[in-house]
Design a protein around this motif. Structure first.
Motif, short mmCIF file in Angstrom:
data_model
loop_
_atom_site.label_atom_id
_atom_site.label_comp_id
_atom_site.label_asym_id
_atom_site.label_seq_id
_atom_site.Cartn_x
_atom_site.Cartn_y
_atom_site.Cartn_z
N VAL A 33 65.88 50.79 138.12
CA VAL A 33 64.87 50.15 137.27
C VAL A 33 64.23 49.01 138.06
O VAL A 33 64.93 48.25 138.74
CB VAL A 33 65.52 49.61 135.98
CG1 VAL A 33 64.54 48.74 135.20
CG2 VAL A 33 66.00 50.76 135.11
N THR A 34 62.91 48.90 137.98
CA THR A 34 62.24 47.73 138.53
C THR A 34 61.67 46.90 137.39
O THR A 34 61.24 47.43 136.37
CB THR A 34 61.11 48.10 139.50
OG1 THR A 34 60.05 48.75 138.79
CG2 THR A 34 61.61 49.03 140.60
N SER A 35 61.68 45.59 137.59
CA SER A 35 61.17 44.67 136.58
C SER A 35 60.74 43.39 137.28
O SER A 35 61.26 43.05 138.35
CB SER A 35 62.24 44.37 135.53
OG SER A 35 61.78 43.41 134.60
N ASN A 36 59.82 42.69 136.66
CA ASN A 36 59.40 41.42 137.24
C ASN A 36 60.38 40.29 136.96
O ASN A 36 60.33 39.24 137.59
CB ASN A 36 58.02 41.02 136.71
CG ASN A 36 56.94 41.96 137.20
OD1 ASN A 36 56.99 42.45 138.32
ND2 ASN A 36 55.96 42.23 136.36
N ARG A 37 61.28 40.51 135.99
CA ARG A 37 62.27 39.48 135.65
C ARG A 37 63.65 40.10 135.57
O ARG A 37 63.80 41.24 135.16
CB ARG A 37 61.94 38.83 134.30
CG ARG A 37 60.62 38.11 134.26
CD ARG A 37 60.44 37.42 132.93
NE ARG A 37 60.50 38.38 131.83
CZ ARG A 37 60.68 38.03 130.55
NH1 ARG A 37 60.84 36.77 130.25
NH2 ARG A 37 60.70 38.95 129.61
N ARG A 38 64.65 39.34 135.95
CA ARG A 38 66.02 39.85 135.85
C ARG A 38 66.40 40.04 134.39
O ARG A 38 67.02 41.05 134.04
CB ARG A 38 67.01 38.89 136.52
CG ARG A 38 68.45 39.41 136.43
CD ARG A 38 69.40 38.59 137.29
NE ARG A 38 70.73 39.16 137.21
CZ ARG A 38 71.71 38.70 136.47
NH1 ARG A 38 71.51 37.63 135.70
NH2 ARG A 38 72.89 39.28 136.44
#
Length: 279
Positions: free
Chosen positions: A180-185
């Motif tokens: 999964v990629t995301s801009n926030r943890r």
């Protein structure tokens, strides 16, 4: 009486739609062994003939992240124990490109051993159907969810994902892992009043990280500094035989308000266009 009989038959458009749906042939089952990559949504899986990714040596400024991701994907391709991965942080620093590039490298080393399945975020509730299909295959799969984020009112999707990562009654197949990629943890969004709740601040933090902590690998990506940005451009320019100027490259980044791998690639695209070259 005749008019009443027609009314009793219901909405003509609805009846036509129902009839067409019954006449439509069922979707053909997906061949999960035929392609290097797939797109999966609520309608099923669709094979992709070619997995597009930059060569791993061109992904610069993220050496430690590259080592972790490629190592983990290699294990999965070999059938060894592997982690679910959360790649989080700065935009444009190569999170999704690294996932694709690492899968492509694993496929080159062990042809047919692994495939990438990019899943639509709107189909998270139906992950069980996807996993049921993939579990029957003699192949490893990395299910990829890019740029994940949830609406404030969406409470079901995070629960589905948490359940599959860890803690669900139904065991996840050993040949499948999630990336999964995301801009926030802390993927799950919270409104300001909950973030500032003075009564149970620990509960607020724990809830925000409940999903992120279920990933075996949580890998941060950060904005690159000037030397890293210039090194990325230098690597691309050498690969494609392009002439470039440091001052122009820095001005390109200043005008866009960010130094990143994405900004560097956009500058390279500009150079290639001027030189009459395709990338």
């Amino acid at each position: 009486m005749k008019e009443l009989a027609m009314t009793d038959q219901g909405d003509p458009l609805a009846r036509i739609a129902d009839a067409l749906e019954r006449l439509a042939p069922p979707a053909a089952p997906t061949d999960w062994t035929a392609f290097p990559a797939y797109v999966w949504d609520r309608h099923g899986g669709r094979g992709i003939d070619r997995l597009d990714a930059p060569p791993l040596p061109l992904l610069r400024g993220i050496d430690r992240q590259k080592e972790l991701v490629t190592g983990n994907i290699t294990r999965l391709a070999c059938g060894y124990a592997a982690h679910d991965m959360l790649l989080w942080g700065a935009r444009g620093m190569g999170k999704s490109a690294l996932i694709r590039g690492a899968v492509l490298a694993a496929q080159a080393a062990r042809p047919g051993s692994i495939a990438l399945v990019q899943a639509d975020t709107e189909a998270l509730a139906a992950l069980s159907a996807l996993f049921a299909d993939l579990a029957r295959q003699e192949r490893s799969f990395l299910v990829f969810i890019d740029d994940l984020g949830f609406e404030e009112q969406d409470t079901l999707s995070p629960r589905h994902l948490r359940s599959w990562l860890q803690g669900g009654v139904e065991a996840r197949p050993a040949n499948i892992r999630l990336a999964v990629t995301s801009n926030r943890r802390a993927i799950v969004a919270r409104d300001a009043s909950e973030q500032n709740d003075p009564l149970n601040p620990r509960d607020v933090v724990d809830d925000r990280l409940a999903l992120a902590d279920r990933f075996g690998l949580s890998i941060g990506f950060h904005n690159c500094d000037q030397p890293a940005y210039l090194a990325i451009i230098a690597g691309y320019a050498e690969e494609f035989g392009l002439e470039w100027e440091e001052a122009e490259a820095l001005e390109w980044a200043r005008r866009r308000g960010a130094r990143s791998g994405r900004t560097a690639w956009q500058y390279i695209t500009e150079l290639a266009g001027r030189a009459g070259k395709a990338l």
